[in-house]
Design an enzyme around this catalytic site. Structure first.
Site, PDB file in Angstrom:
ATOM      1  N   ASN A 253      -0.501  -9.203   6.503  1.00 56.06           N
ATOM      2  CA  ASN A 253      -0.199  -8.505   5.248  1.00 56.06           C
ATOM      3  C   ASN A 253      -0.351  -6.995   5.452  1.00 56.06           C
ATOM      4  O   ASN A 253      -1.128  -6.322   4.759  1.00 56.06           O
ATOM      5  CB  ASN A 253      -1.105  -9.004   4.126  1.00 56.06           C
ATOM      6  CG  ASN A 253      -0.499  -8.777   2.748  1.00 56.06           C
ATOM      7  OD1 ASN A 253       0.564  -8.150   2.621  1.00 56.06           O
ATOM      8  ND2 ASN A 253      -1.154  -9.266   1.714  1.00 56.06           N
ATOM      9  N   HIS A 284      -5.778  -9.486  -5.841  1.00 54.09           N
ATOM     10  CA  HIS A 284      -5.237 -10.824  -5.600  1.00 54.09           C
ATOM     11  C   HIS A 284      -5.316 -11.704  -6.838  1.00 54.09           C
ATOM     12  O   HIS A 284      -4.437 -12.556  -7.036  1.00 54.09           O
ATOM     13  CB  HIS A 284      -5.976 -11.494  -4.439  1.00 54.09           C
ATOM     14  CG  HIS A 284      -5.438 -11.123  -3.096  1.00 54.09           C
ATOM     15  ND1 HIS A 284      -5.893 -10.033  -2.383  1.00 54.09           N
ATOM     16  CD2 HIS A 284      -4.464 -11.685  -2.323  1.00 54.09           C
ATOM     17  CE1 HIS A 284      -5.239  -9.954  -1.235  1.00 54.09           C
ATOM     18  NE2 HIS A 284      -4.362 -10.934  -1.172  1.00 54.09           N
TER      19      HIS A 284
END
Length: 431
Positions: A253, A284
């Site tokens: 990521n 998140h």
């Protein structure tokens, strides 16, 4: 951005965007579908939150802070004028990255939109980039086809293997009671390995979509081949062969890691690693498993850094010893990563603690012991920050002396002597 002004816009935009995203996450998780992975509004909101906060920081750097206060990356990405409404909406809501990203910097996006990404640039005498010549626009077809093949293989692996190796089996009572420790370690690694291809699929497909539109060109390598990895979000080979926690995080990521570094890690003076992991958890979502994973990640990152700083230099030579070190660190890193991210997959607090208790919190305890027993060296970031502060203070001191000298001495000779002395100081300071 318009109302607050450039001095504090990055703070206000950060709090507003992240706060609004959190409200969205709470609504999705606790009202609609707890524990379900769904393609809803929260995914695009996460990407837009990254873009808004990144742009606000880049405008703050370019229009408020002095160049000597910026790092080299901040200087390169600084935005020197306020975007128009069209530019702002185009950057945030363009079709290429609205669903899955990946994040890109505002300057890279505008360079692509204005057709300047195919210019070969060279630094001029004044330090600014000057266009040398323009090359033919390269075709992204080869890169797109390669990435689509990776997508196909990742999706096939996910649909066939992942269902047969569920992460949840790590907390199965019968498995915990009967499996030996080597079996537990091997299954933990394989089950988390099987959980990764869905991320490989999504991020590689998003990258391919941008490339197909012509965005993502980084330049040419030493062989003259076009590179289409400007906004790539992962490097699969480096992930699977990681020999350190940092190597894994640097290749997983990637754009989100860069965002965390630019908006948090480089801008905090107190416990930047801890604050960065907490921000990652908040971004998140609101599942407790996210917070367990990222808090564990803080401990693992600090412990791995301490181990590497204290022992790696003993295993550089000969090559056989380095190979042995690489194999051992690969095993330890893969097990530590798998151990850390189990709560991220399980989501809820009870199964996550069930897993950790079945392992007797062994890696948590080892990490704490490492931090208590091994000396922790000052990171390069702190050294650079300290040097930048000293440099800035020295310049301000010299400027103050210059002003004081001009006001205190009336004769021309004294003023000239004072200015010569200041110029000499500035020269030695630059050297």
């Amino acid at each position: 951005m318009i109302i607050i002004g450039v001095e504090n816009m990055h703070n206000y935009c950060f709090v507003f965007a992240l706060g609004y995203l959190t409200v969205c996450q709470v609504t999705r998780v606790y009202i609609f579908d707890y524990g379900q992975y769904s393609a809803d509004f929260s995914g695009p909101m996460m990407i837009i939150t990254q873009k808004i906060t990144s742009l606000a920081c880049e405008i703050h750097d370019g229009m408020f802070r002095k160049d000597e206060e910026l790092t080299s990356s901040q200087r390169d990405l600084a935005v020197r004028r306020m975007p128009s409404l069209l530019e702002y909406l185009s950057y945030n809501c363009n079709f290429m990255g609205i669903l899955a990203g990946p994040l890109c910097s505002y300057k890279d996006y505008i360079t692509f939109i204005e057709g300047r990404s195919y210019h070969i640039t060279q630094s001029g005498e004044n330090g600014k980039e000057e266009t040398q010549y323009e090359r033919t626009e390269p075709s992204p077809n080869t890169a797109v086809v390669q990435k689509l093949l990776v997508c196909g293989l990742s999706l096939l692996f996910h649909l066939t293997i992942c269902t047969t190796l569920p992460v949840e089996y790590n907390i199965d009572e019968h498995f915990q009671a009967t499996a030996s420790w080597p079996t537990k370690i091997i299954y933990l690694y394989i089950s988390l390995l099987a959980a990764r291809p869905k991320y490989y699929f999504a991020w590689t497909l998003a990258d391919a979509i941008n490339n197909a539109a012509g965005f993502g060109f980084r330049g040419y390598d030493e062989n003259g081949a076009a590179r289409w990895d400007l906004i790539s979000n992962l490097r699969i080979q480096q992930i699977e062969m990681s020999t350190s926690f940092k190597m894994f995080l640097d290749n997983w990521n990637i754009q989100t890691a860069l965002w965390l570094k630019r908006v948090c890690y480089e801008r905090t003076s107190f416990s930047p690693t801890i604050q960065t992991f907490i921000l990652s958890a908040i971004w998140h979502g609101v599942y407790p498993g996210y917070y367990l994973t990222f808090l564990t990640g803080v401990l693992m990152t600090l412990a791995a850094r301490a181990m590497r700083n204290n022992f790696r230099h003993y295993f550089i030579e000969p090559s056989q010893l380095k190979l042995f070190y690489d194999v051992i660190t690969w095993i330890v890193t893969q097990v530590a990563i798998s151990y850390t991210v189990v709560p991220f997959v399980l989501l809820s607090i009870k199964p996550s603690l069930t897993f950790y208790s079945s392992w007797y919190y062994c890696l948590h305890i080892l990490g704490i012991l490492v931090l208590l027993l091994l000396p922790v060296k000052k990171t390069q970031r702190r050294k650079n920050t300290h040097e930048n502060i000293q440099l800035s203070q020295s310049k301000k001191f010299d400027e103050g002396e210059n002003s004081l000298g001009q006001n205190s001495f009336s004769t021309t000779n004294n003023v000239c002597n004072q200015n010569q002395e200041i110029a000499s100081r500035h020269s030695s300071l630059k050297q």
